[in-house]
Design an enzyme around this catalytic site. Structure first.
Site, PDB file in Angstrom:
ATOM      1  N   CYS A  45      37.634  76.570  64.928  1.00 16.25           N
ATOM      2  CA  CYS A  45      37.483  76.595  63.462  1.00 16.25           C
ATOM      3  C   CYS A  45      36.682  77.810  63.010  1.00 16.25           C
ATOM      4  O   CYS A  45      36.962  78.392  61.957  1.00 16.25           O
ATOM      5  CB  CYS A  45      36.821  75.302  62.987  1.00 16.25           C
ATOM      6  SG  CYS A  45      37.806  73.851  63.412  1.00 16.25           S
ATOM      7  N   THR A  46      35.714  78.206  63.802  1.00 15.04           N
ATOM      8  CA  THR A  46      34.931  79.402  63.500  1.00 15.04           C
ATOM      9  C   THR A  46      35.824  80.640  63.583  1.00 15.04           C
ATOM     10  O   THR A  46      35.821  81.488  62.687  1.00 15.04           O
ATOM     11  CB  THR A  46      33.730  79.517  64.470  1.00 15.04           C
ATOM     12  OG1 THR A  46      32.885  78.382  64.275  1.00 15.04           O
ATOM     13  CG2 THR A  46      32.933  80.794  64.225  1.00 15.04           C
TER      14      THR A  46
END
Length: 158
Positions: A45-46
């Site tokens: 997600c980062t």
């Protein structure tokens, strides 16, 4: 109500970072990119958020507004946004209303246990409020470029 490509997206309203309220009509006249992701501050997600961040100017130039959506709360989103210096807002769908509407809640196996999670997915909504394209169960590498290409094609067709 499920969402369907080439149909208007159903009514919704959600809160985003920056004190924004986002709804199915709040961005009419603009191309809207909604990307759903499992959790703030996790590796995939980062990476995905940073790729949207790094191409953000290109999305804006192509006439698109980008929102990230997850079940995390506003505090988590504010911290994630600040840490990564994200130029776009994040929607806190803590009650999973949008997640269910867009059909991204899936049963997953994590460490041998069945859990309910968000399937990484992106939705492209035209300036007319109609869902133009969807990507479900996607992998991060190359995805943001693919969405940007679709946004540019959509703008050209308008």
């Amino acid at each position: 109500m499920a969402i369907v490509v080439n149909k208007p997206i159903p009514e919704f309203e959600a809160n985003a970072t920056g004190g924004l309220k986002v709804s199915n009509t709040s961005h009419l006249g603009q191309i809207l990119v909604l990307y759903f992701y499992p959790k703030d501050n996790t590796p995939g997600c980062t990476t995905e958020a940073m790729q949207f961040r790094d191409k953000y100017k290109d999305f804006v130039k192509a006439g698109a507004t980008v929102f990230g959506v997850s079940r995390d709360n506003m505090k988590s989103h504010d911290d994630f946004k600040a840490k990564l210096e994200l130029p776009f807002e994040l929607i806190a769908d803590t009650e999973e209303k949008m997640c269910h509407m867009f059909g991204v809640v899936k049963n997953k196996i994590m460490y041998g246990k069945k859990v309910k999670g968000i399937e990484r997915s992106t939705f492209l909504i035209g300036a007319d409020g109609i869902l133009k394209q969807e990507w479900r169960g996607l992998k991060v590498p190359g995805h943001v470029d693919e969405v940007l290409k679709a946004v540019k094609l959509l703008k050209k067709a308008a």
